[in-house]
Design a protein around this motif. Structure first.
Motif, PDB file in Angstrom:
ATOM      1  N   UNK A   1      26.019 139.558  47.315  1.00  0.00           N
ATOM      2  CA  UNK A   1      24.650 139.041  47.157  1.00  0.00           C
ATOM      3  C   UNK A   1      24.645 137.787  46.285  1.00  0.00           C
TER       4      UNK A   1
ATOM      5  N   UNK B   1      22.513 136.519  44.189  1.00  0.00           N
ATOM      6  CA  UNK B   1      22.092 136.621  42.788  1.00  0.00           C
ATOM      7  C   UNK B   1      23.238 137.118  41.915  1.00  0.00           C
ATOM      8  N   UNK B   2      24.097 137.979  42.498  1.00  0.00           N
ATOM      9  CA  UNK B   2      25.238 138.482  41.723  1.00  0.00           C
ATOM     10  C   UNK B   2      26.256 137.360  41.529  1.00  0.00           C
TER      11      UNK B   2
ATOM     12  N   UNK C   1      13.458 133.818  43.727  1.00  0.00           N
ATOM     13  CA  UNK C   1      13.711 135.224  43.385  1.00  0.00           C
ATOM     14  C   UNK C   1      15.185 135.433  43.041  1.00  0.00           C
TER      15      UNK C   1
ATOM     16  N   UNK D   1      16.381 136.821  39.518  1.00  0.00           N
ATOM     17  CA  UNK D   1      17.145 138.073  39.430  1.00  0.00           C
ATOM     18  C   UNK D   1      18.422 137.873  38.621  1.00  0.00           C
TER      19      UNK D   1
ATOM     20  N   UNK E   1      19.262 139.646  34.995  1.00  0.00           N
ATOM     21  CA  UNK E   1      20.455 140.465  34.815  1.00  0.00           C
ATOM     22  C   UNK E   1      21.242 140.020  33.587  1.00  0.00           C
TER      23      UNK E   1
ATOM     24  N   UNK F   1      28.220 149.924  35.057  1.00  0.00           N
ATOM     25  CA  UNK F   1      27.609 149.159  36.144  1.00  0.00           C
ATOM     26  C   UNK F   1      26.141 149.549  36.239  1.00  0.00           C
ATOM     27  N   UNK F   2      25.362 148.719  36.939  1.00  0.00           N
ATOM     28  CA  UNK F   2      23.946 149.063  37.113  1.00  0.00           C
ATOM     29  C   UNK F   2      23.816 150.386  37.867  1.00  0.00           C
ATOM     30  N   UNK F   3      24.641 150.547  38.921  1.00  0.00           N
ATOM     31  CA  UNK F   3      24.524 151.803  39.685  1.00  0.00           C
ATOM     32  C   UNK F   3      25.010 152.975  38.854  1.00  0.00           C
TER      33      UNK F   3
ATOM     34  N   UNK G   1      22.055 148.140  51.601  1.00  0.00           N
ATOM     35  CA  UNK G   1      20.769 147.517  51.866  1.00  0.00           C
ATOM     36  C   UNK G   1      20.049 148.097  53.068  1.00  0.00           C
TER      37      UNK G   1
ATOM     38  N   UNK H   1      10.870 142.203  51.885  1.00  0.00           N
ATOM     39  CA  UNK H   1      10.474 142.884  50.647  1.00  0.00           C
ATOM     40  C   UNK H   1      11.567 142.629  49.612  1.00  0.00           C
ATOM     41  N   UNK H   2      11.722 141.345  49.217  1.00  0.00           N
ATOM     42  CA  UNK H   2      12.816 140.893  48.349  1.00  0.00           C
ATOM     43  C   UNK H   2      13.126 141.857  47.197  1.00  0.00           C
ATOM     44  N   UNK H   3      13.994 142.823  47.493  1.00  0.00           N
ATOM     45  CA  UNK H   3      14.410 143.732  46.417  1.00  0.00           C
ATOM     46  C   UNK H   3      15.724 143.238  45.834  1.00  0.00           C
ATOM     47  N   UNK H   4      15.852 143.306  44.499  1.00  0.00           N
ATOM     48  CA  UNK H   4      17.043 142.723  43.873  1.00  0.00           C
ATOM     49  C   UNK H   4      18.306 143.384  44.405  1.00  0.00           C
ATOM     50  N   UNK H   5      18.229 144.694  44.758  1.00  0.00           N
ATOM     51  CA  UNK H   5      19.491 145.355  45.109  1.00  0.00           C
ATOM     52  C   UNK H   5      19.880 145.136  46.575  1.00  0.00           C
ATOM     53  N   UNK H   6      18.954 144.549  47.356  1.00  0.00           N
ATOM     54  CA  UNK H   6      19.286 144.339  48.772  1.00  0.00           C
ATOM     55  C   UNK H   6      19.564 142.866  49.051  1.00  0.00           C
ATOM     56  N   UNK H   7      20.796 142.543  49.461  1.00  0.00           N
ATOM     57  CA  UNK H   7      21.132 141.146  49.757  1.00  0.00           C
ATOM     58  C   UNK H   7      20.135 140.554  50.748  1.00  0.00           C
ATOM     59  N   UNK H   8      19.732 139.312  50.498  1.00  0.00           N
ATOM     60  CA  UNK H   8      18.705 138.659  51.334  1.00  0.00           C
ATOM     61  C   UNK H   8      19.103 138.631  52.806  1.00  0.00           C
TER      62      UNK H   8
ATOM     63  N   UNK I   1      20.794 140.603  54.516  1.00  0.00           N
ATOM     64  CA  UNK I   1      20.612 141.910  55.160  1.00  0.00           C
ATOM     65  C   UNK I   1      19.124 142.155  55.402  1.00  0.00           C
TER      66      UNK I   1
ATOM     67  N   UNK J   1      29.598 146.957  40.020  1.00  0.00           N
ATOM     68  CA  UNK J   1      28.533 146.910  41.017  1.00  0.00           C
ATOM     69  C   UNK J   1      29.025 146.198  42.274  1.00  0.00           C
ATOM     70  N   UNK J   2      28.230 146.334  43.338  1.00  0.00           N
ATOM     71  CA  UNK J   2      28.559 145.680  44.601  1.00  0.00           C
ATOM     72  C   UNK J   2      28.752 144.180  44.368  1.00  0.00           C
TER      73      UNK J   2
END
Lengths: 489, 489
Positions: A21, A23-24, A60, A64, A68, A106-108, A210, B15-22, B24, B208-209
């Motif tokens: 991702x 943002x990471x 976004x 993000x 983080x 890790x976050x998870x 995702x 639904x731009x969620x931080x944990x879901x890569x854009x 995807x 994390x991922x």
């Protein structure tokens, strides 16, 4: 460093990989720049808007990444001067404090350890989800196990073959067909080391990070944990007296994890209309339904609980079962039934992810089923649990009368109750615990329904029948005092 | 639908969620729009550039989303008219073909089943990585197990307590301190169900991922598989005679998974200089080193193999060990030693991810160690394996002489060899298999070094000493013929 210089630095270091991702990636590059000294303490960063523009990513994404890094203590934001590199930086890159912190996890990982967990209690009022091992046929089990644990069966000391020990899969195939109307050739059965592993395997091999998984609300605490731990987005769908409100599934999931024949924890059964609607949708979605058939062996009335897998004609249902509720909790032996076209993939994935073994345990279980001990034990325990359930219902009715709402679950090792007027659940739980009574709140299983009405999950599987009346008496007394106290406020 | 309309549709559904890569999220929304009919067959999509601009995301993000949908058959690109919704659409949303396809599996699932796997063989020439169960003290083991499997120890039928069965952790703590110079209070030891689970637990809870993990090249086949299955980016670092080239680790990892005391498969030991460099870097990186101490119990010379964990002063090393190489492969009982500040988190995560049990097995193992059977068995097997190793080296030298390069591994159950002039490995492997000789190619462990020189990993742990000479003779003969054939071409 100027904004444009900073953007250039990022652009030069970003390695846009599809699986990572953005943002990471951005967060990592900035953190590296801080730790390797490229970015000094208190250095000002560009606004998220400016950086997003410079990198041609959505704002976004940058926000993000900044959030983080702030959470990790690398940045701090200040209304007047914007986002700065933290000046307490040395701390965050010197040895770890000796207690667990978000910094080292890790976050998870942090999310995981914050989630609800199972219970340790093996017996007592009203421990949920565990069977009574007092009646386990230890001698028979030892005899069969000693038959296989020895020089003459050295082949059982090696790793497990793909999918598990074939004689066990054969025995299971026969049992499932006869007792659960499940269509399962031995080859379709994949042996796993516990239901957690079954869910883990399915979510990894069928869904990517995702992608969406639907679960029931309420549902078992472990299900969303395992799905999220594998990066799935989890959406919970409310349950009514006809089971999961399938018609509410508007998006396209990869997985639907549910308990159609005996909803956990509410005990309802999925209606035929919803079963057909769900199976059709699964086909349209190219999704799979993971049917958790966790305790249907124990049903106390005539009504059969047909499995969803038994009526699925398109190979869209994966059925998961376990021996933990019949044999003993710590056994960690369970199985999934997968569509024929997926068998090889599941076996191959299981081999690579878990390197399974425990062949001696599998062989012992195979004989235990084939020799008829399994069905015999189920019949015996069914009578015992049925009597305990009846006694529990009787005592609850006597003490709470009309104030009592109960699912009167016709199956399983637990029932759910709600008591009209009770609001102070915390006190009720802690007081009960003082008196050696374990109460599991329904809230534990709620996935965020604002209208969710709390109550209790009462296990009667690991509770001697003669202990039920006194336990309910104590429990009822505690509830009365708690309610009186609340009323007097 | 016009480009802007299409962009609006996406924006409204994203639904731009931080944990879901854009990428995807975008792919999912488009796929949903196709399956629910919003986007008709053959409809034209905006160019990736136009859509990226409209959504304010990087073009890479859109291209990735488009590629993914094309791969799944939802889109097809055509040089003249650009990207269109596939007109063969009905196919992709009607029943699955009855053989496994990328369509039904997740991307990570497909990657997983394509990866190398372990072996089933329990015994023979030259099966690697398994110990010889012919000498396992079955009677003793049965006796101890029967002691715990019964009415008088019903508490062992329940789920495992956090971190594992304490008596086993106590016994392990003592053993590790004495035999491996490992600093480990019983509480620091987390019992796991196999080394795969140890790696799985560490990678989930610490990374994390998208975060980076360094591994050695070559390394055990399972390590990168498990790290990737958990979404980590894996970078392999070459190994020389002083172990992993730590100085090549230029980026900032979250995890370094390695075998410092006895590199798998090459058998070298990490130099002191690199050990100190690595530990310092781990501290700077806020990263952890996962030390796989998989078979150090078996060493055949005076040189001690100190554990990295033993010299780590900052709690940066997590040591993992297993019983599979000492007791029997299918046992699936192993452990990790974690820094004190991480113990609670690891125990909590393990409880939630795996719901561990097998207390009876843990109790049996605890007594097996405490009563001295464990050390005795190790000493006995060490002599047996040492003799087999010597015999194997002797036979190889006789047959291959100067053409032979071998690691002469001074530890473990295998050695690596390379034969000068041998190029046709495939034929060598298949021919050998016809003669009942199992050859594992070193290539299996290469993570993509263009200069990697192939060879064989020869296991001698599960091979009777008298079978070694004939096996090497057959093997040598096959190699000669293969080389002669190649030369004659």
């Amino acid at each position: 460093m100027s904004d444009s210089l900073f953007a250039d630095l990022l652009i030069s270091r970003l390695r846009r990989e599809r699986e990572v991702p953005l943002q990471i990636q951005i967060a990592n590059v900035i953190r590296d720049a801080i730790t390797d000294g490229t970015l000094k303490a208190s250095a000002r960063l560009p606004s998220s808007r400016a950086l997003a523009a410079a990198l041609a990513v959505s704002r976004t994404t940058v926000v993000t990444a900044y959030d983080r890094l702030s959470a990790d203590g690398y940045l701090h934001t200040d209304s007047t001067s914007g986002t700065l590199v933290s000046d307490k930086l040395p701390l965050s890159i010197t040895p770890a404090p000796r207690q667990p912190t978000a910094r080292t996890l890790s976050q998870r990982g942090a999310q995981l350890i914050g989630a609800p967990a199972g219970i340790q209690e093996r017996k007592g009022a009203f421990v949920p989800g565990v069977c009574d091992t007092d009646f386990f046929p230890y001698q028979t089990w030892r005899r069969i196990q000693n038959r296989y644990l020895g020089e003459q069966h050295m082949e059982l000391m090696g790793y497990s073959n793909p999918g598990g020990y074939l004689p066990l899969r054969r025995a299971l195939s026969e049992y499932l067909c006869v007792s659960r109307a499940v269509q399962a050739a031995p080859e379709q059965i994949i042996v796993t080391m516990g239901s957690n592993q079954s869910i883990d395997l399915c979510s990894r091999i069928l869904a990517d990070v995702g992608e969406l998984a639907y679960v029931e609300n309420p549902c078992h605490w472990a299900t969303p944990i395992l799905l999220r731990a594998n990066g799935l987005e989890v959406e919970a769908v409310a349950v009514d007296c006809d089971g999961m409100k399938v018609e509410r599934c508007l998006r396209r999931p990869r997985l639907v994890v549910m308990t159609p024949s005996h909803q956990f924890p509410m005990g309802v059964t999925l209606s035929d209309e919803r079963r057909h609607r769900l199976l059709a949708a699964a086909e349209r979605w190219d999704a799979f339904v993971l049917e958790d058939d966790y305790d249907s062996e124990f049903r106390y009335d005539q009504r059969p609980l047909p499995s969803l897998q038994g009526v699925d004609e398109n190979g869209r249902v994966i059925l998961m079962g376990t021996f933990s509720k019949i044999m003993y909790p710590g056994m960690r032996l369970s199985y999934i039934v997968v569509p024929p076209d997926l068998v090889d993939s599941f076996a191959a994935a299981s081999l690579r992810l878990y390197r399974p073994g425990h062949l001696c345990l599998q062989a012992t279980m195979a004989d235990f089923i084939a020799d008829g001990h399994f069905s015999k034990h189920i019949r015996r325990m069914r009578d015992i649990y049925s009597a305990r359930r009846a006694e529990l219902l009787r005592c609850l009715d006597q003490h709470f009368g009309d104030a009592l709402e109960t699912s009167r679950n016709a199956a399983g090792l637990h029932m759910t109750i709600r008591i009209r007027g009770l609001t102070d659940f915390d006190t009720a739980v802690s007081r009960s615990l003082e008196h050696g009574i374990y109460l599991r709140r329904l809230q534990t299983f709620d996935q965020g329904d604002p209208e969710f009405r709390d109550g209790f999950l009462l296990g009667f599987g690991a509770l001697d029948i003669e202990s039920i009346r006194p336990a309910v008496q104590t429990f009822a007394h505690i509830v009365e005092t708690v309610m009186a106290k609340a009323a007097s406020r």
